[in-house]
Design a protein around this motif. Sequence first.
Motif, PDB file in Angstrom:
ATOM      1  N   SER A 490       0.829  -1.213   0.000  1.00 42.55           N
ATOM      2  CA  SER A 490       0.000   0.000   0.000  1.00 42.55           C
ATOM      3  C   SER A 490       0.859   1.257   0.000  1.00 42.55           C
ATOM      4  O   SER A 490       0.461   2.302  -0.530  1.00 42.55           O
ATOM      5  N   MET A 491       2.072   1.168   0.596  1.00 35.78           N
ATOM      6  CA  MET A 491       2.963   2.331   0.592  1.00 35.78           C
ATOM      7  C   MET A 491       3.433   2.647  -0.833  1.00 35.78           C
ATOM      8  O   MET A 491       3.619   3.809  -1.193  1.00 35.78           O
ATOM      9  N   LYS A 492       3.609   1.620  -1.649  1.00 32.19           N
ATOM     10  CA  LYS A 492       3.985   1.866  -3.050  1.00 32.19           C
ATOM     11  C   LYS A 492       2.879   2.641  -3.756  1.00 32.19           C
ATOM     12  O   LYS A 492       3.151   3.575  -4.536  1.00 32.19           O
ATOM     13  N   GLN A 493       1.635   2.237  -3.497  1.00 36.93           N
ATOM     14  CA  GLN A 493       0.516   2.967  -4.091  1.00 36.93           C
ATOM     15  C   GLN A 493       0.484   4.405  -3.586  1.00 36.93           C
ATOM     16  O   GLN A 493       0.188   5.340  -4.347  1.00 36.93           O
ATOM     17  N   ARG A 494       0.791   4.565  -2.298  1.00 33.81           N
ATOM     18  CA  ARG A 494       0.792   5.917  -1.723  1.00 33.81           C
ATOM     19  C   ARG A 494       1.844   6.785  -2.389  1.00 33.81           C
ATOM     20  O   ARG A 494       1.618   7.975  -2.648  1.00 33.81           O
ATOM     21  N   SER A 495       3.011   6.243  -2.709  1.00 30.62           N
ATOM     22  CA  SER A 495       4.043   7.041  -3.391  1.00 30.62           C
ATOM     23  C   SER A 495       3.570   7.465  -4.773  1.00 30.62           C
ATOM     24  O   SER A 495       3.845   8.584  -5.228  1.00 30.62           O
ATOM     25  N   GLY A 496       2.818   6.609  -5.464  1.00 33.63           N
ATOM     26  CA  GLY A 496       2.263   6.983  -6.769  1.00 33.63           C
ATOM     27  C   GLY A 496       1.277   8.120  -6.640  1.00 33.63           C
ATOM     28  O   GLY A 496       1.234   9.031  -7.507  1.00 33.63           O
ATOM     29  N   THR A 497       0.474   8.076  -5.571  1.00 31.79           N
ATOM     30  CA  THR A 497      -0.496   9.161  -5.344  1.00 31.79           C
ATOM     31  C   THR A 497       0.221  10.482  -5.102  1.00 31.79           C
ATOM     32  O   THR A 497      -0.181  11.542  -5.627  1.00 31.79           O
ATOM     33  N   VAL A 498       1.295  10.451  -4.300  1.00 31.44           N
ATOM     34  CA  VAL A 498       2.052  11.679  -4.011  1.00 31.44           C
ATOM     35  C   VAL A 498       2.640  12.239  -5.302  1.00 31.44           C
ATOM     36  O   VAL A 498       2.592  13.470  -5.552  1.00 31.44           O
ATOM     37  N   LEU A 499       3.186  11.393  -6.143  1.00 32.45           N
ATOM     38  CA  LEU A 499       3.750  11.856  -7.418  1.00 32.45           C
ATOM     39  C   LEU A 499       2.650  12.407  -8.333  1.00 32.45           C
ATOM     40  O   LEU A 499       2.869  13.386  -9.080  1.00 32.45           O
ATOM     41  N   GLU A 500       1.493  11.765  -8.271  1.00 32.19           N
ATOM     42  CA  GLU A 500       0.366  12.274  -9.068  1.00 32.19           C
ATOM     43  C   GLU A 500      -0.033  13.672  -8.610  1.00 32.19           C
ATOM     44  O   GLU A 500      -0.285  14.575  -9.422  1.00 32.19           O
ATOM     45  N   PHE A 501      -0.086  13.886  -7.282  1.00 34.24           N
ATOM     46  CA  PHE A 501      -0.428  15.212  -6.763  1.00 34.24           C
ATOM     47  C   PHE A 501       0.630  16.238  -7.141  1.00 34.24           C
ATOM     48  O   PHE A 501       0.315  17.419  -7.384  1.00 34.24           O
ATOM     49  N   ALA A 502       1.874  15.823  -7.181  1.00 32.07           N
ATOM     50  CA  ALA A 502       2.935  16.749  -7.605  1.00 32.07           C
ATOM     51  C   ALA A 502       2.666  17.224  -9.026  1.00 32.07           C
ATOM     52  O   ALA A 502       2.823  18.411  -9.350  1.00 32.07           O
ATOM     53  N   GLY A 503       2.252  16.283  -9.893  1.00 30.48           N
ATOM     54  CA  GLY A 503       1.937  16.664 -11.268  1.00 30.48           C
ATOM     55  C   GLY A 503       0.745  17.586 -11.342  1.00 30.48           C
ATOM     56  O   GLY A 503       0.733  18.547 -12.145  1.00 30.48           O
ATOM     57  N   ARG A 504      -0.281  17.344 -10.523  1.00 28.96           N
ATOM     58  CA  ARG A 504      -1.461  18.222 -10.525  1.00 28.96           C
ATOM     59  C   ARG A 504      -1.105  19.636 -10.095  1.00 28.96           C
ATOM     60  O   ARG A 504      -1.548  20.626 -10.695  1.00 28.96           O
ATOM     61  N   LEU A 505      -0.321  19.729  -9.015  1.00 27.72           N
ATOM     62  CA  LEU A 505       0.051  21.054  -8.515  1.00 27.72           C
ATOM     63  C   LEU A 505       0.880  21.814  -9.554  1.00 27.72           C
ATOM     64  O   LEU A 505       0.715  23.036  -9.728  1.00 27.72           O
ATOM     65  N   GLU A 506       1.748  21.116 -10.245  1.00 29.88           N
ATOM     66  CA  GLU A 506       2.546  21.789 -11.278  1.00 29.88           C
ATOM     67  C   GLU A 506       1.645  22.274 -12.411  1.00 29.88           C
ATOM     68  O   GLU A 506       1.817  23.399 -12.933  1.00 29.88           O
ATOM     69  N   ALA A 507       0.662  21.439 -12.770  1.00 30.02           N
ATOM     70  CA  ALA A 507      -0.284  21.860 -13.820  1.00 30.02           C
ATOM     71  C   ALA A 507      -1.096  23.063 -13.366  1.00 30.02           C
ATOM     72  O   ALA A 507      -1.350  24.000 -14.156  1.00 30.02           O
ATOM     73  N   MET A 508      -1.513  23.042 -12.085  1.00 31.09           N
ATOM     74  CA  MET A 508      -2.269  24.184 -11.558  1.00 31.09           C
ATOM     75  C   MET A 508      -1.414  25.436 -11.529  1.00 31.09           C
ATOM     76  O   MET A 508      -1.893  26.547 -11.813  1.00 31.09           O
TER      77      MET A 508
END
Length: 580
Positions: A490-508
């Motif tokens: 589940s921690m691996k999935q959590r790291s993917g979520t964090v990276l996804e949020f990084a991409g969203r914030l950069e897009a914003m």
Amino acid sequence: MMARRGIAVPRDDPDPVLAIVSVLQDGVAEIDKTFADVGARFGEGLDRFDGLKGRLLTLHQEITHPDLSEARRALAALAQELPKLEERLDHEKAAMAKLKKRSLSVRRVFVALRTNMRLVTILTQRARIERAGIPGPIDDLETFTDEIVALSLGARQVVEECARRHEDVASLIAAAAESQTKFERRFGRTLSGLAKELNRVLQALEGQQAESIHAVGEMANHSATVVSATGKAVMALQTGDNIRQRLEHSVAALALAESPVPCLQSLLFFLQAAQLQATGALLSSDCARVDQTILSLGEATNRLVGIVRKFGSGGHGNASSSLVTELEAGLATAADLLRRCESDRRTVDEGMIKLTGFLEGFGTTIASIRKTAVDIVFLGTNAGLRASHVGEGGRSLLVIAKELKIAADMVARDAGELGDIFAFMLAAAADLRGFTMGSDRIAVSDAATQDAMRMIGQSGRRMSELLRSLDEEAKQFAAEIGSARLAFASMKQRSGTVLEFAGRLEAMARQYPPPATLDALQPAADLVNGHIFPLYSMAAERDVHRAVLAGFGLPDETAGLHKEPRPKDDAFEEFCDFGT
């Protein structure tokens, strides 16, 4: 509602920033719990395997236990003795044959002795008759003839009694020889087989000890590997606190998104996108590193479990056919054979004891017969001397005295021959008892075998208990390792979520127009420098912060802004900084 940093975040708020903050908050709690739980489990594992050292030492002491050494010595002595005892059966058989042959000689001599004693008796009776026909008293002649008659009758009774007793001796010899023959036929060649079985047990014990010492060494090496891998896993888990703090800092920073400071959202989102990108990458790499460490730890633990189970099953892969059970079965067979030998052998021994007693009694009796014969010759000679003074009337008595001397000499000769034969038989019987395989020796051997069975059985049970304990603890730890791997999935999935949020914030952040001048961006830079930079507890966060601001062309004005760590946290922060 979001409890950290005093920011209220409605779970159903469509604001993307609040949604990211909400998920990050959950991630902080999950990471904190997962890393703490797994770390606690591995800490317990370290304690468990630290105790394993003492158990392995106990197991090594059990393998080299004095009881087992004593059992091996007893079995080795018994295995060496049994072939010798089997060889002695041939000597015993030959000795029995000699005793039977001598017994037949005794019978022959007794026939001659009884014949001569009857002749002596007849002559003494004639002497008494002849004495009665001599007129007038003769000095001591009547006394001499009476004494001769009494001696001859007594000696004849002794001889007859000896002859009857010899028949008992002959029967004892025959019975002992028959028992010895039966024993030899039944057990003679099984003794060497028993010796081979005992040697097999000895070799198995020696092989078991060598394999056991090797296995314990392997267990010690693998347990050391497990301890080392567990220690690495525990160290790897220390970065969980690092990641938790970085996510908390991002949550606190995003709380500034509602501030009216010009150009803040663009700078803030770019900054947190970079921080989350670094945090997500760190979480991903740490999860991979921890997962690999846990995988190695699991492999080492499984190898240890395999060694324990293999050793517990005696190396046969089947616990029900353990070597200890096989050894006990082999020794039980040996003990049963020895007990049957002891029972059958007792008949032979009892016969030999009775025979020795009879032969010892014959020595005294034969000596008495020889003395009587000498006395008869002495009295007959004296009677002849007295009769020679009588004249013509004592001539017959003189002839009888000479014949009596000849007959008495033959009695003495026969008695002497008997004495020699009985002395030989007595010596042969004594020698036979000296080298025969007596029931007492078999009983001692049986006792040694029983002791060996007891020692091996007790040692085997103690080792089995230790091995069961080791196996159970290793299995429990292996189960905990499996749970830890699932948790880190589940921690691996959590790291993917964090990276996804990084991409969203950069897009914003890219949705906002760039500032016209650096002066327009300065208020936002002052805000993030003043409120966010002091929160950082790791050098990696500060480096990312400076790099993002430098990317906007802003000067580094962060000198002296971050808080110095408290003394008690120096070691941990150095470790966290090193891990980044």
